[in-house]
Each structure stands twice: as C-alpha cells, then as structure tokens.
Design an enzyme around this catalytic site. Structure first.
Site, PDB file in Angstrom:
ATOM      1  N   LYS A  42       0.813  -1.214   0.000  1.00  0.00           N
ATOM      2  CA  LYS A  42       0.000   0.000   0.000  1.00  0.00           C
ATOM      3  C   LYS A  42       0.852   1.273   0.000  1.00  0.00           C
ATOM      4  O   LYS A  42       0.395   2.317  -0.450  1.00  0.00           O
ATOM      5  CB  LYS A  42      -0.979  -0.017   1.171  1.00  0.00           C
ATOM      6  CG  LYS A  42      -2.039  -1.101   0.976  1.00  0.00           C
ATOM      7  CD  LYS A  42      -3.145  -1.042   1.992  1.00  0.00           C
ATOM      8  CE  LYS A  42      -4.267  -2.003   1.628  1.00  0.00           C
ATOM      9  NZ  LYS A  42      -3.873  -3.429   1.771  1.00  0.00           N
TER      10      LYS A  42
HETATM   11  C1  LIG Z   1      -4.481  -4.477   1.150  1.00  0.00           C
HETATM   12  C2  LIG Z   1      -3.728  -5.770   1.051  1.00  0.00           C
HETATM   13  C3  LIG Z   1      -4.115  -6.787   0.147  1.00  0.00           C
HETATM   14  C4  LIG Z   1      -5.363  -6.686  -0.703  1.00  0.00           C
HETATM   15  O1  LIG Z   1      -5.256  -5.719  -1.697  1.00  0.00           O
HETATM   16  P1  LIG Z   1      -6.591  -5.203  -2.472  1.00  0.00           P
HETATM   17  O2  LIG Z   1      -6.130  -4.054  -3.274  1.00  0.00           O
HETATM   18  O3  LIG Z   1      -7.560  -4.815  -1.389  1.00  0.00           O
HETATM   19  O4  LIG Z   1      -7.104  -6.345  -3.279  1.00  0.00           O
HETATM   20  C5  LIG Z   1      -3.327  -7.924   0.057  1.00  0.00           C
HETATM   21  N1  LIG Z   1      -2.231  -8.080   0.828  1.00  0.00           N
HETATM   22  C6  LIG Z   1      -1.835  -7.138   1.716  1.00  0.00           C
HETATM   23  C7  LIG Z   1      -0.638  -7.394   2.557  1.00  0.00           C
HETATM   24  C8  LIG Z   1      -2.561  -5.951   1.858  1.00  0.00           C
HETATM   25  O5  LIG Z   1      -2.164  -5.023   2.739  1.00  0.00           O
END
Ligand SMILES: *Cc1c(COP(=O)(O)O)cnc(C)c1O
Length: 472
Positions: A113
């Site tokens: 993120k």
């Molecule tokens: C947010 C997250 C996901 C999922 O991503 P999306 O964009 O919501 O599909 C997967 N793995 C981790 C470690 C995350 O922080």
C-alpha cells in the site's frame, strides 16, 4: 482526460477534482473516459527508464491538470531508493524457472500500500497548497491501510489524519508502527470495538454532510482513483523485468486480493496495451472474488460469514473496487452497473452473471483467472518456499504463490506480487517455520517506543468531538 462514474449520473471531472473525493455523488466509482493506449514502440522506450520516470510517463497519460514539471518533481520525490530500499524500487526475485516475486513491500510500512499511498501524500500536499485548503482524513484500519496512510501523510502541510482502529486487535508490530508516530498531524483513535464498529463510525461521520463540510473530512480508501493509478506503474515495471529475464513476450501476474484494488490496476495496465496474459486473483478463505470468477455469482458476505484469517488484509466481505471491472465487463453499461451494485445488492446481497455471455469474456477477453488458499495452504507454501529457495514470504504473498502454481503456462513467466513482508505477520511465520522472521534494522525495538494513541468508546459523537478539538 476526463473521469466518469460507473453509475453514469455524475458530472465528468478532471483528475485534481476527483483526487480529494471518494465515491462519485451517484454512488459509483470514477474511471477515465477511455484507457490511453501504449504502443509497442512506446513500451520499448519505457523499458529502460528508472521507476520515477516510468511513473511520470504513465501518470502523464491520466493527469492533465498538473503542469508536467510539477508532476515529474512529485514522482521523483516519491519513488526514491531512500524510501523504497532499492534503486529498482520494485525488484523482481526469481523462485523457480518462470516464477518470480515482485517486491512491492519495501516502503516505510512494509506492505504494497506504500507504493500508492506515498504518492497520494505528495499529491494531496501539492493540491491542497495550490487551493489554499486543508483536509482532515478520517479512516478505519485493521492494519496495513492505516499505517500506510499515516506514514504517507506525516508532516504534510494542510493534512491531518484521524485513524480509528479496533483497540487491541492489531498485531503488536502493527500497533507499534502506527502508535509510535509522534507527528502532530497524526491522530490514532483506538476504539473499544471491532473493525466494523470503526468503519460504521467513519461512514456515519461522512454521512453527516454539515460536519463533513465544516471540518473538511476526506478519506484515502482503496476506491480512490489516484491510488489505483499509482499501482498501474508497477505492472509495467514487473513486465519489463520479467521479459528482460526470460525473453518472453507476454507475462502473467498473480495478485493476493481483497478489495480488488491491486488487481484492478493490473486490469487497467492490460487495457492500456501491456501484454499481460493472465491476471490471477488469489483469495484466502474469504473467497467472494474466487466465487465470482468460477461461477459468475457475486455474493456479498455478512459479518458472520467473514472469516478472521492469518492473511487478515484480505479478510473482506465485499470487494469495493470490483464495480470498476464489472463496468468494463458489461461494455460500460452504467445503467446496468447501477442496477447490479445498487438495487440488486441492496435487495438480495448478490447478483448472477452466469447465464450472461459476457461472463465468459472475463476469462477469455480480459484474461482473468482465480483461486483460493487456506490457512493450511499458507503454512505449507511458506515452509516450501523457505526450504527450497531460502526465501521467507508473508501470509498474503503465500496465498498468491499457492494459487499462481495452479495457473503456470509454459513460456509465460508468472509474477506473484509480494504484498507484505513476513515481519508484519510474525505469529504465522513462527507457526509455519518454528522461527521468527528477520526484522529490518529500522524496526528494531519499535514495540518499546512511547505510544501516542487515544483510547475511547466506539461512539460517533465522541469521535466527532475529538476531531473538533484537534482541528483548530
Ligand atoms: C491491502 C492488502 C491486500 C489486498 O489488496 P486489495 O487491493 O484490497 O485487493 C493484500 N495483501 C496485503 C498485505 C494488503 O495489505
């Protein structure tokens, strides 16, 4: 470039107008009117670019209301070796022949993120300064989103963050990451409740339109178009590295998925002309998305059917970005999207495209495939990957790798997106390997740092009062 709503009843807007907005006023999600096309010749020109320059090229196709020199400066300030740990920013690591991990988790909070949120922080600061405005970001987190938002916004002018989380429910490492921040513009609110209570409070505050306007409340959730757009860049970077390493012409990606934000960026990259063979959606026990791609039925789960798993960032009851893909799948029929995601989901909690010919094109035309991974799969994959390759992976990446192996094709390299580092989920690593993951040096001893957090009952009025006291 103008942006429209997937439900068809909102004004078309430019990038900087939707940057600070969440949902479109008609309840839909913003998408560009058309996907800019990248020719094979342009791709070759981009192949050797450093990451920040590549980001600038991709973003320029979507943003025409920030002067190019400013946008370039924002990209260069965001994607640095200092912040992301390597010159490549998203280096590829080989496991087996034709099977790679793309490292997206070496930013400040050790999850993918950061890739988008760090850019968002710089875009927000730029745009708010230009308008002479302020923004108070209110969010709810069970872990990765909140810390990524706080590390992106800390110290930024014009921005405050009020991040609610369920008290005592995040891992000690995640709590330490967030609560140890001492920046005056970052506020941690630990609510006595569960994650759903936090989300309900954020919704209630956002629906209080007077309060929202007076206190300039905004969000940074995963439906924000700028976040999605930033994620498009690393599909290009992954493609260049995988084709460079193998000589292949096309590449597949497997994406550990929850809200469908990450893999939706892959869909956008593919729509722009990036030669992606398959986009494999990997879920954990919360298999809303796997169910859709297998059966054509999209069925939102209630909180009683939403499992708490060892890949918690994928524990979702509905996939908030999924509407974007369905909009394209239905030939951009906004009235039909409004009916499915508005009326039908409200009435019956699900919709069914299995009998519609477009359902088959999800796989055939758009390249989607899917699979599901369980706690036992996760442990086995973490163990196997460590024993055979000496590589320690986190629980979400393990879900991706497990599902990726089912979808390998000869001659097409498969890139699994590494969405977090194992240290964030140490308990499960201990369970799988009988030892703890290595801790990056800069996180040594963070659990012992002084904490800055306000514990309070899960009550809308109390959260609002806290915001009022800290805004002026
Ligand atoms: C947010 C997250 C996901 C999922 O991503 P999306 O964009 O919501 O599909 C997967 N793995 C981790 C470690 C995350 O922080």
């Amino acid at each position: 470039m103008l942006y429209l709503s997937t439900r068809g009843h909102a004004d078309r807007k430019r990038f900087c107008e939707i940057l600070l907005e969440g949902l479109a006023p008609d309840g839909g999600l913003y998408l560009p009117e058309t996907y800019p096309q990248v020719s094979a010749a342009t791709l070759e020109q981009w192949r050797k670019l450093p990451y920040a320059s590549l980001a600038f090229e991709v973003l320029s196709l979507y943003i025409d209301d920030i002067p190019p020199a400013d946008l370039k400066a924002i990209c260069e300030k965001t994607y640095t070796e200092e912040v992301f740990g390597t010159k490549e920013i998203v280096p590829l690591r080989k496991l087996d022949d034709g099977l790679y991990l793309e490292a997206l988790s070496n930013g400040p909070t050790l999850a993918f993120k950061d890739m988008a949120m760090q850019l968002l922080g710089n875009l927000f600061e730029y745009e708010l300064a230009r308008r002479g405005e302020e923004l108070n970001i209110l969010g709810a987190t069970s872990g990765d989103t909140g810390s990524a938002a706080e590390y992106a916004m800390r110290g930024k002018k014009g921005v405050r963050v009020f991040m609610t989380s369920p008290q005592g429910r995040m891992s000690p490492f995640q709590q330490a990451q967030m609560f140890s921040l001492q920046d005056a513009n970052i506020h941690n609110l630990a609510l006595e409740g569960v994650f759903d209570d936090c989300q309900d409070i954020v919704k209630a505050v956002s629906n209080d339109l007077d309060f929202k306007r007076t206190y300039r409340i905004g969000t940074v959730n995963s439906i924000n178009w700028a976040r999605l757009m930033a994620q498009v860049v690393y599909y290009f970077a992954g493609y260049f590295q995988a084709t460079e390493a193998t000589g292949a012409a096309r590449v597949s990606f497997t994406v550990p998925s929850g809200n469908f934000g990450n893999v939706c960026a892959g869909h956008v990259a593919r729509m722009m002309g990036l030669p992606i063979e398959k986009l494999v959606v990997a879920t954990n026990e919360n298999d809303v998305l796997d169910e859709f791609f297998r059966t054509g039925v999209y069925r939102v789960r209630g909180s009683a059917d939403t499992h708490e798993t060892s890949s918690p960032s994928m524990d979702i009851s509905k996939a908030s970005n999924f509407e974007r893909f369905v909009f394209d799948l239905l030939g951009r029929d906004a009235a039909r999207v409004a009916d499915l995601f508005g009326a039908q989901l409200a009435r019956q909690g699900c919709f069914d495209l299995s009998a519609d010919p477009v359902f088959r094109s999800a796989a055939q035309h758009y390249g989607f495939a899917s699979g599901k991974s369980t706690h036992a799969d996760r442990l086995a994959t973490i163990r196997d990957t460590f024993e055979r390759f000496g590589t320690m992976i986190d629980t979400h990446t393990a879900d991706g790798l497990k599902v990726a192996r089912v979808h390998l094709q000869p001659g097409v390299p498969m890139v699994v997106l590494e969405t977090a580092l194992p240290i964030k989920f140490a308990e499960t690593i201990q369970e799988a390997l009988g030892r703890l993951p290595d801790r990056p040096a800069k996180f040594e001893g963070i659990e012992a740092l002084p904490k800055r957090v306000q514990v309070m009952p899960a009550d809308v009025a109390l959260v609002q009062a806290y915001i009022v006291r800290h805004v002026n």
